[in-house]
Design an enzyme around this catalytic site. Structure first.
Site, PDB file in Angstrom:
ATOM      1  CG  HIS A 107     -30.287  51.029   9.609  1.00  8.16           C
ATOM      2  ND1 HIS A 107     -31.302  51.959   9.630  1.00  8.16           N
ATOM      3  CD2 HIS A 107     -29.634  51.160  10.781  1.00  8.16           C
ATOM      4  CE1 HIS A 107     -31.246  52.636  10.756  1.00  8.16           C
ATOM      5  NE2 HIS A 107     -30.249  52.166  11.481  1.00  8.16           N
TER       6      HIS A 107
ATOM      7  CB  CYS B 189     -26.200  57.727  13.500  1.00  3.02           C
ATOM      8  SG  CYS B 189     -27.730  57.928  12.583  1.00  3.02           S
TER       9      CYS B 189
HETATM   10  C1  LIG Z   1     -24.908  54.321  18.832  1.00  2.00           C
HETATM   11  C2  LIG Z   1     -24.665  53.977  17.392  1.00  2.00           C
HETATM   12  C3  LIG Z   1     -24.312  54.955  16.475  1.00  2.00           C
HETATM   13  C4  LIG Z   1     -24.097  54.651  15.133  1.00  2.00           C
HETATM   14  N1  LIG Z   1     -23.783  55.657  14.260  1.00  2.00           N
HETATM   15  C5  LIG Z   1     -23.646  55.358  12.945  1.00  2.00           C
HETATM   16  C6  LIG Z   1     -23.409  56.400  11.991  1.00  2.00           C
HETATM   17  O1  LIG Z   1     -23.323  57.589  12.347  1.00  2.00           O
HETATM   18  N2  LIG Z   1     -23.264  56.048  10.685  1.00  2.00           N
HETATM   19  C7  LIG Z   1     -23.357  54.750  10.248  1.00  2.00           C
HETATM   20  O2  LIG Z   1     -23.258  54.494   9.042  1.00  2.00           O
HETATM   21  N3  LIG Z   1     -23.581  53.743  11.148  1.00  2.00           N
HETATM   22  C8  LIG Z   1     -23.723  54.019  12.457  1.00  2.00           C
HETATM   23  N4  LIG Z   1     -23.962  53.006  13.359  1.00  2.00           N
HETATM   24  C9  LIG Z   1     -23.949  51.605  12.883  1.00  2.00           C
HETATM   25  C10 LIG Z   1     -25.303  51.201  12.344  1.00  2.00           C
HETATM   26  O3  LIG Z   1     -26.319  51.495  13.258  1.00  2.00           O
HETATM   27  C11 LIG Z   1     -25.277  49.711  12.028  1.00  2.00           C
HETATM   28  O4  LIG Z   1     -24.266  49.469  11.101  1.00  2.00           O
HETATM   29  C12 LIG Z   1     -26.631  49.303  11.470  1.00  2.00           C
HETATM   30  O5  LIG Z   1     -27.616  49.357  12.471  1.00  2.00           O
HETATM   31  C13 LIG Z   1     -26.600  47.897  10.892  1.00  2.00           C
HETATM   32  O6  LIG Z   1     -27.864  47.619  10.410  1.00  2.00           O
HETATM   33  P1  LIG Z   1     -28.367  46.115  10.273  1.00  2.00           P
HETATM   34  O7  LIG Z   1     -29.776  46.193   9.797  1.00  2.00           O
HETATM   35  O8  LIG Z   1     -27.385  45.320   9.502  1.00  2.00           O
HETATM   36  O9  LIG Z   1     -28.303  45.493  11.743  1.00  2.00           O
HETATM   37  P2  LIG Z   1     -28.978  45.897  13.111  1.00  2.00           P
HETATM   38  O10 LIG Z   1     -29.203  47.355  13.215  1.00  2.00           O
HETATM   39  O11 LIG Z   1     -28.155  45.246  14.169  1.00  2.00           O
HETATM   40  O12 LIG Z   1     -30.425  45.212  13.041  1.00  2.00           O
HETATM   41  C14 LIG Z   1     -30.590  43.828  13.099  1.00  2.00           C
HETATM   42  C15 LIG Z   1     -32.071  43.525  13.257  1.00  2.00           C
HETATM   43  O13 LIG Z   1     -32.243  42.129  13.276  1.00  2.00           O
HETATM   44  C16 LIG Z   1     -33.164  41.753  14.319  1.00  2.00           C
HETATM   45  N5  LIG Z   1     -32.819  40.383  14.710  1.00  2.00           N
HETATM   46  C17 LIG Z   1     -31.626  39.900  15.122  1.00  2.00           C
HETATM   47  N6  LIG Z   1     -31.702  38.573  15.346  1.00  2.00           N
HETATM   48  C18 LIG Z   1     -32.968  38.202  15.081  1.00  2.00           C
HETATM   49  C19 LIG Z   1     -33.658  36.968  15.124  1.00  2.00           C
HETATM   50  N7  LIG Z   1     -33.056  35.812  15.483  1.00  2.00           N
HETATM   51  N8  LIG Z   1     -34.985  36.943  14.797  1.00  2.00           N
HETATM   52  C20 LIG Z   1     -35.606  38.095  14.418  1.00  2.00           C
HETATM   53  N9  LIG Z   1     -34.991  39.293  14.369  1.00  2.00           N
HETATM   54  C21 LIG Z   1     -33.692  39.344  14.678  1.00  2.00           C
HETATM   55  C22 LIG Z   1     -32.908  42.802  15.387  1.00  2.00           C
HETATM   56  O14 LIG Z   1     -34.017  42.925  16.258  1.00  2.00           O
HETATM   57  C23 LIG Z   1     -32.662  44.071  14.558  1.00  2.00           C
HETATM   58  O15 LIG Z   1     -33.858  44.757  14.280  1.00  2.00           O
HETATM   59  C24 LIG Z   1     -24.204  53.298  14.709  1.00  2.00           C
HETATM   60  C25 LIG Z   1     -24.542  52.297  15.621  1.00  2.00           C
HETATM   61  C26 LIG Z   1     -24.786  52.621  16.944  1.00  2.00           C
HETATM   62  C27 LIG Z   1     -25.167  51.535  17.899  1.00  2.00           C
END
Ligand SMILES: Cc1cc2nc3c(=O)[nH]c(=O)nc-3n(C[C@H](O)[C@H](O)[C@H](O)COP(=O)(O)OP(=O)(O)OC[C@H]3O[C@@H](n4cnc5c(N)ncnc54)[C@H](O)[C@@H]3O)c2cc1C
Length: 441
Positions: free
Chosen positions: A11, A42
């Site tokens: 995200h 989510c």
């Molecule tokens: C079951 C569930 C339900 C949720 N429900 C909600 C909700 O209703 N509302 C809400 O606001 N939030 C919700 N969340 C929280 C939300 O999903 C997270 O806050 C969000 O995914 C964070 O996004 P991000 O991109 O920061 O990190 P992440 O989603 O953790 O993505 C990180 C990305 O980095 C990549 N990555 C990591 N390390 C490396 C590396 N060394 N090299 C290359 N790629 C790498 C991974 O593959 C991944 O694609 C929920 C989470 C879960 C698990």
């Protein structure tokens, strides 16, 4: 022209990538170790619990969509090392081929990972966390298995509660374990969670609160969960005790005690030209007036946008967040923003609350439900610190006003005579927001 490298494309990363690609002339390289991007976790409980038809709609972007806008996208490729002096990222693809990619600006969006406690038996089969799309698919498959008759869900935060509902909706016995005395304790006070706990119980979920999981037993596959109070036969367990920032790559950058990369209002880390966004980074909480760790997709998207504008040369400061969140279980809706009374007192505020409970609409209206509202405010400054609402009605939009109030430093007294419209279809002339505010000491 800048060479911008982005690590992580869920995200936060997708929002950053799309923003960077809106600027002409930059060279963007996107790296992700997974084989998909933009999975809405989510939706996992909705999909696994058969409230939606499938997982397909849970993705809103793709590697090809980013490529179509001009990015170089390396999927199933892991960033292994960042050299801040040389300004390079070393990556390795799934075949083991490595590449050193130079950058002028770097955006780290590596997210979070599930917290897995080191308990005896934790490595047994059929113990599943729920983070990635692949995790949701595995949980779904396990619940398809007729031999799986009961599942323990460990942790009654919002993900554990949603997954317990999903297990129950699949016709399996759902046991929900929580070390605290109630569900959703990080977001809501007991006045509200008492109702949620009743809804969970009425929905058929076995609540095991004040109970700490100590061990899993089984021969290859899990067959029992052992707590400080008893032993329960199960065929599956879902781990949902929380997430921690993924700090695999970020050693050397200033960080919060939990490992989240510390960023300023421009999402910049302690290293110039290096930004961190989403679940791997800190975020400014307007409610507590401090850096915080609030892992939400909404924060991830906004922080990704902020970092990308700054990386592209347009100065943009984040307004900070309130941690606004919501949950809907068996049709019971709860939304909150800012600090609960418990959280506010823990953060050192002299917190007061004002509560009001009433019907959403006048008594002559059909299809009417009760609404609970609690506003938390500071006794000294009278500043609104938080709000919580609960109802079978869709009261979700009401919480956004409190979010803005917290961001703007609005006092409880300012809400007392605020102009709130009345129409019987929606609310009452003596609106519960007005009534709660008027009740403040
Ligand atoms: C079951 C569930 C339900 C949720 N429900 C909600 C909700 O209703 N509302 C809400 O606001 N939030 C919700 N969340 C929280 C939300 O999903 C997270 O806050 C969000 O995914 C964070 O996004 P991000 O991109 O920061 O990190 P992440 O989603 O953790 O993505 C990180 C990305 O980095 C990549 N990555 C990591 N390390 C490396 C590396 N060394 N090299 C290359 N790629 C790498 C991974 O593959 C991944 O694609 C929920 C989470 C879960 C698990």
């Amino acid at each position: 022209m800048s060479k911008i490298v982005l690590i992580g494309a869920n995200h936060a990363g997708t929002a950053a990538a799309n923003t960077v690609l809106g600027y002409p002339g930059n060279e963007l390289t996107v790296i992700d170790r997974n084989d998909n991007i933009s999975y809405l976790g989510c939706g996992t409980a909705l999909w696994v619990g058969r409230q939606i038809d499938g997982y397909e709609g849970l993705f809103y972007s793709s590697a090809d969509a980013l490529r179509g806008k001009g990015a170089r996208v390396l999927m199933e490729t892991e960033a292994k090392n960042i050299d801040y002096k040389a300004k390079t990222v070393t990556v390795s693809d799934k075949g083991g081929k490595t590449e050193v990619i130079p950058f002028d600006k770097l955006i780290i969006a590596t997210g979070s990972v599930p917290i897995i406690p080191k308990l005896p038996g934790i490595g047994l089969e059929n113990i599943q966390s729920v983070k990635l799309f692949q995790d949701g698919r595995r949980a779904n498959e396990l619940l398809d298995d007729p031999n799986v008759k009961s599942a323990a869900v460990i942790g009654a935060g919002y993900i554990g509660v949603e997954l317990a509902e999903a297990v129950q909706r699949r016709g399996k016995r759902a046991l929900l374990f929580e070390a605290e005395s109630r569900s959703l304790a990080s977001y809501y006070d007991k006045w509200l969670t008492d109702d949620m706990d009743s809804k969970l119980r009425d929905g058929g979920i076995e609540l095991h609160f004040n109970e700490r999981v100590a061990e899993f037993k089984g021969d290859k596959k899990v067959s029992a969960v052992v707590t400080d109070k008893g032993e329960y036969p199960i065929e599956m367990a879902i781990m949902a005790i929380g997430f921690r920032p993924n700090s695999e790559l970020t050693a050397g950058l200033d960080a919060l005690p939990n490992g989240a990369v510390k960023v300023n209002r421009f999402q910049e880390t302690s290293e110039r030209g290096v930004y961190a966004v989403g679940d791997c980074a800190s975020i400014w909480s307007n409610a507590s007036g401090a850096d915080a760790y609030i892992a939400l997709a909404t924060n991830a998207v906004r922080s990704g946008i902020v970092a990308a504008h700054n990386a592209c040369g347009t100065e943009l400061a984040s307004p900070g967040v309130q941690g606004s969140n919501g949950i809907s279980i068996f049709g019971y809706n709860m939304v909150s923003t800012g600090l609960s009374e418990t959280a506010a007192k823990k953060a050192g505020f002299d917190a007061l609350v004002t509560d009001f409970e009433d019907w959403q609409k006048p008594g002559f209206m059909k299809d009417n439900h009760k609404v609970k509202l609690r506003i938390v405010y500071d006794a000294k400054t009278r500043r609104v610190l938080g709000a919580q609402m609960a109802s079978h009605e869709n009261i979700s939009m009401g919480i956004h006003m409190f979010s803005l109030a917290i961001e703007g430093g609005v006092t409880i007294d300012k809400l007392k005579l605020l102009d709130i419209f009345f129409l019987p279809h929606f609310n009452q002339p003596y609106n519960y927001i007005t009534m709660a505010a008027l009740g403040a000491k």
